[in-house]
Enzyme design. Structure first.
Site, short mmCIF file in Angstrom:
data_model
loop_
_atom_site.label_atom_id
_atom_site.label_comp_id
_atom_site.label_asym_id
_atom_site.label_seq_id
_atom_site.Cartn_x
_atom_site.Cartn_y
_atom_site.Cartn_z
N CYS A 2 0.80 -1.02 0.02
CA CYS A 2 0.05 0.09 0.04
C CYS A 2 0.97 1.12 0.12
O CYS A 2 1.92 1.25 0.95
CB CYS A 2 -1.10 -0.11 1.09
SG CYS A 2 -1.59 1.68 1.69
N GLU A 117 -5.36 2.42 -4.73
CA GLU A 117 -4.59 1.30 -5.55
C GLU A 117 -4.98 1.87 -7.12
O GLU A 117 -6.01 2.39 -7.36
CB GLU A 117 -5.08 0.03 -5.41
CG GLU A 117 -4.27 -0.98 -5.91
CD GLU A 117 -2.55 -0.75 -5.39
OE1 GLU A 117 -1.82 0.01 -6.35
OE2 GLU A 117 -2.20 -0.89 -4.23
#
Length: 261
Positions: A2, A117
């Site tokens: 992440c 994302e």
């Protein structure tokens, strides 16, 4: 993954939510909708309080601390490694030299609203990598609750500062543990932060739980379906942009038609 996330909750809310016993209001982190590696972030951890008391209480205390995102191993010669160590893979966190010791006794929770994302959109064969179009998504708990990301923290002393008692000599840094993405999210990216459910918070934070096999049992991902993904503006790609509008749903651009020859 992440590499960007949003964290806008007030510290007072985090203190109540996680049952924090100690928080220094002077240790602040501004709300951010575009947190990036090397930024300061809030983390929840349990550790004995190091006060000036000659006989401090050795029992761990749940604390809300401001850490730097990007772990610097205690043995690192330079803090430059932090920019590459903002994630740790759950599958190998127990054996990698940089993460093995923090995983054994310095686990933390990194609270977030959600994370970003990028989905690489279909393109014609031969399209240069620089020309590939990517659609960002904001992935967040479907019920609006906090995303409690599993993390690790570590202490590092800057060898360039000679004075032992200089607070600037000591860094406290963290990394976010990632796991395989659940099926509904895997089309966007094959990794996701390890989301901790409330019933596992106590065990994850417990510094006395040092047995690696027991700790590895805590790496089990939650059941799928707890997170939702929504397309958001490409503005999130620039770290200078920061505001709640970055997490708002937008209509994604239509996928380009591909012609086979």
């Amino acid at each position: 993954m992440c590499g960007r996330y949003a964290a806008s909750r007030k510290p007072e809310d985090l203190v109540e939510l996680f049952g924090v016993q100690r928080w220094d209001p002077t240790e602040t982190v501004e709300p951010s909708w575009n947190t990036a590696p090397t930024d300061p972030v809030f983390a929840v951890l349990e550790r004995a309080v190091r006060d000036a008391d000659p006989q401090p209480d050795p029992r761990p205390v749940r604390q809300l601390r401001a850490l730097r995102w990007g772990l610097v191993p205690s043995w690192a010669k330079s803090a430059d490694v932090a920019v590459k160590m903002f994630n740790a893979r759950a599958e190998s966190v127990h054996e990698k030299p940089a993460y093995r010791h923090p995983f054994a006794s310095r686990r933390c929770i990194v609270p977030a609203d959600g994370y970003y994302e990028w989905l690489t959109m279909p393109s014609r064969p031969g399209t240069p990598r620089s020309a590939l179009r990517k659609q960002p998504y904001f992935i967040t708990p479907a019920d609006g609750s906090v995303l409690a990301m599993a993390g690790l923290y570590e202490f590092w002393r800057d060898p360039q500062i000679r004075e032992q008692d200089d607070p600037a000599a000591w860094w406290c840094t963290c990394t976010i543990v990632t796991t395989a993405a659940e099926p509904a999210l895997a089309r966007i990216h094959d990794r996701m932060p390890l989301m901790l459910r409330p019933d596992s918070w106590d065990d994850w934070l417990d510094p006395s739980l040092t047995d690696l096999d027991e700790a590895r049992a805590l790496l089990a991902p939650p059941p799928p379906g707890l997170l939702e993904a929504r397309p958001v503006s490409a503005a999130v790609g620039n770290v200078r942009n920061n505001g709640p509008e970055l997490t708002a749903r937008v209509e994604p651009e239509p996928e380009p038609e591909t012609t086979l020859f």
